[in-house]
Design a protein around this motif. Structure first.
Motif, short mmCIF file in Angstrom:
data_model
loop_
_atom_site.label_atom_id
_atom_site.label_comp_id
_atom_site.label_asym_id
_atom_site.label_seq_id
_atom_site.Cartn_x
_atom_site.Cartn_y
_atom_site.Cartn_z
N MET A 87 0.82 -1.21 0.00
CA MET A 87 0.00 0.00 0.00
C MET A 87 0.86 1.26 0.00
O MET A 87 0.44 2.29 -0.48
N GLY A 88 2.09 1.15 0.48
CA GLY A 88 3.00 2.29 0.46
C GLY A 88 3.48 2.64 -0.93
O GLY A 88 3.99 3.73 -1.16
N THR A 89 3.31 1.74 -1.86
CA THR A 89 3.63 2.00 -3.28
C THR A 89 2.37 2.40 -4.03
O THR A 89 2.38 3.34 -4.82
N LEU A 90 1.27 1.69 -3.78
CA LEU A 90 0.04 1.92 -4.53
C LEU A 90 -0.61 3.26 -4.20
O LEU A 90 -0.97 4.01 -5.11
N TYR A 91 -0.78 3.56 -2.92
CA TYR A 91 -1.55 4.75 -2.57
C TYR A 91 -0.90 6.06 -3.01
O TYR A 91 -1.61 6.97 -3.45
N PRO A 92 0.42 6.21 -2.96
CA PRO A 92 1.00 7.42 -3.54
C PRO A 92 0.71 7.54 -5.04
O PRO A 92 0.49 8.64 -5.56
N GLY A 93 0.68 6.40 -5.74
CA GLY A 93 0.33 6.42 -7.16
C GLY A 93 -1.11 6.86 -7.38
O GLY A 93 -1.40 7.68 -8.26
N LEU A 94 -2.02 6.34 -6.58
CA LEU A 94 -3.42 6.75 -6.68
C LEU A 94 -3.58 8.24 -6.37
O LEU A 94 -4.28 8.96 -7.09
N LEU A 95 -2.89 8.71 -5.34
CA LEU A 95 -2.95 10.14 -4.99
C LEU A 95 -2.39 11.00 -6.10
O LEU A 95 -2.97 12.02 -6.47
N ARG A 96 -1.25 10.59 -6.67
CA ARG A 96 -0.63 11.33 -7.77
C ARG A 96 -1.59 11.44 -8.96
O ARG A 96 -1.78 12.52 -9.53
N LEU A 97 -2.23 10.32 -9.33
CA LEU A 97 -3.17 10.33 -10.45
C LEU A 97 -4.39 11.19 -10.14
O LEU A 97 -4.90 11.88 -11.03
N GLU A 98 -4.82 11.17 -8.90
CA GLU A 98 -5.96 12.01 -8.51
C GLU A 98 -5.58 13.49 -8.58
O GLU A 98 -6.34 14.31 -9.10
N GLN A 99 -4.40 13.84 -8.10
CA GLN A 99 -3.94 15.23 -8.14
C GLN A 99 -3.77 15.73 -9.57
O GLN A 99 -3.94 16.91 -9.84
N GLN A 100 -3.45 14.82 -10.48
CA GLN A 100 -3.31 15.18 -11.89
C GLN A 100 -4.65 15.24 -12.61
O GLN A 100 -4.71 15.58 -13.79
N GLY A 101 -5.72 14.89 -11.92
CA GLY A 101 -7.05 14.92 -12.52
C GLY A 101 -7.34 13.74 -13.44
O GLY A 101 -8.27 13.80 -14.24
N LEU A 102 -6.56 12.65 -13.31
CA LEU A 102 -6.73 11.51 -14.19
C LEU A 102 -7.70 10.47 -13.62
O LEU A 102 -8.28 9.68 -14.36
N ILE A 103 -7.82 10.45 -12.30
CA ILE A 103 -8.83 9.64 -11.62
C ILE A 103 -9.51 10.51 -10.59
O ILE A 103 -8.99 11.56 -10.20
N ARG A 104 -10.69 10.09 -10.17
CA ARG A 104 -11.36 10.78 -9.07
C ARG A 104 -11.68 9.75 -8.01
O ARG A 104 -11.86 8.56 -8.31
N ALA A 105 -11.72 10.20 -6.77
CA ALA A 105 -12.00 9.30 -5.65
C ALA A 105 -13.31 9.69 -5.00
O ALA A 105 -13.65 10.88 -4.91
N GLN A 106 -14.04 8.68 -4.58
CA GLN A 106 -15.32 8.90 -3.91
C GLN A 106 -15.46 7.84 -2.81
O GLN A 106 -15.19 6.66 -3.05
N TRP A 107 -15.87 8.29 -1.63
CA TRP A 107 -16.08 7.34 -0.54
C TRP A 107 -17.31 6.51 -0.82
O TRP A 107 -18.32 7.01 -1.28
N ASN A 108 -17.18 5.21 -0.54
CA ASN A 108 -18.29 4.28 -0.72
C ASN A 108 -18.07 3.10 0.22
O ASN A 108 -17.10 3.07 0.97
N ARG A 109 -18.95 2.13 0.17
CA ARG A 109 -18.84 0.94 1.00
C ARG A 109 -18.35 -0.24 0.17
O ARG A 109 -18.77 -0.43 -0.96
N THR A 110 -17.46 -1.04 0.77
CA THR A 110 -16.97 -2.24 0.10
C THR A 110 -18.01 -3.34 0.24
O THR A 110 -19.01 -3.19 0.94
N GLU A 111 -17.72 -4.48 -0.39
CA GLU A 111 -18.59 -5.64 -0.28
C GLU A 111 -18.67 -6.15 1.16
O GLU A 111 -19.61 -6.84 1.53
N ASN A 112 -17.67 -5.77 1.99
CA ASN A 112 -17.66 -6.15 3.42
C ASN A 112 -18.22 -5.04 4.31
O ASN A 112 -18.02 -5.05 5.52
N ASN A 113 -18.86 -4.05 3.69
CA ASN A 113 -19.48 -2.93 4.38
C ASN A 113 -18.47 -2.02 5.10
O ASN A 113 -18.78 -1.42 6.11
N ARG A 114 -17.27 -1.94 4.57
CA ARG A 114 -16.27 -1.02 5.09
C ARG A 114 -16.21 0.21 4.20
O ARG A 114 -16.40 0.11 2.99
N ARG A 115 -15.91 1.35 4.82
CA ARG A 115 -15.73 2.57 4.02
C ARG A 115 -14.39 2.51 3.30
O ARG A 115 -13.38 2.14 3.88
N ALA A 116 -14.43 2.87 2.03
CA ALA A 116 -13.20 2.89 1.23
C ALA A 116 -13.35 3.93 0.13
O ALA A 116 -14.46 4.26 -0.29
#
Length: 114
Positions: free
Chosen positions: A49-78
């Motif tokens: 996760m220390g490799t993946l999440y900085p990549g996700l954040l970088r892509l989000e900051q560049q406007g290439l992906i967007r993030a939205q809070w939702n519930r997983t199949e296990n009913n956890r917030r993600a």
């Protein structure tokens, strides 16, 4: 190759893999992205996760992906990540460049085999 160059290559490849995964499967949380990359690579790619999440954040900051809070199949917030229009354009351009570079490499390998 100095570590900085190696990190830049890995970062660009990881970004492309994240974009392609989200484009193919739709909105995913980070853990699902990591699982998918491990699955399709037959375990060759195991992201922490220390490799993946900085990549996700970088892509989000560049406007290439967007993030939205939702519930997983296990009913956890993600945070679920989805591709933006700019992300689709970047993915298309990066895939075209990847294909071009792979063709060049293939030609070099065939030349070497002669």
């Amino acid at each position: 190759m100095p570590n900085r160059d190696k990190a830049d290559v890995l970062r660009g490849t990881l970004d492309l893999m994240i974009l392609q995964t989200v484009a193919t499967l739709g909105p995913l949380h980070g853990y699902a992205v990591a699982e998918r990359l491990e699955q399709v690579s037959s375990g060759a790619i195991q992201l922490n996760m220390g490799t993946l999440y900085p990549g996700l954040l970088r892509l989000e900051q560049q406007g290439l992906i967007r993030a939205q809070w939702n519930r997983t199949e296990n009913n956890r917030r993600a945070r679920y990540y989805s591709l933006t229009a700019a992300g689709r354009r970047r993915l298309d351009a990066e895939k075209a460049e990847w294909t071009r570079m792979a063709s060049i490499m293939q030609a070099l390998l065939l030349e070497e085999a002669k």
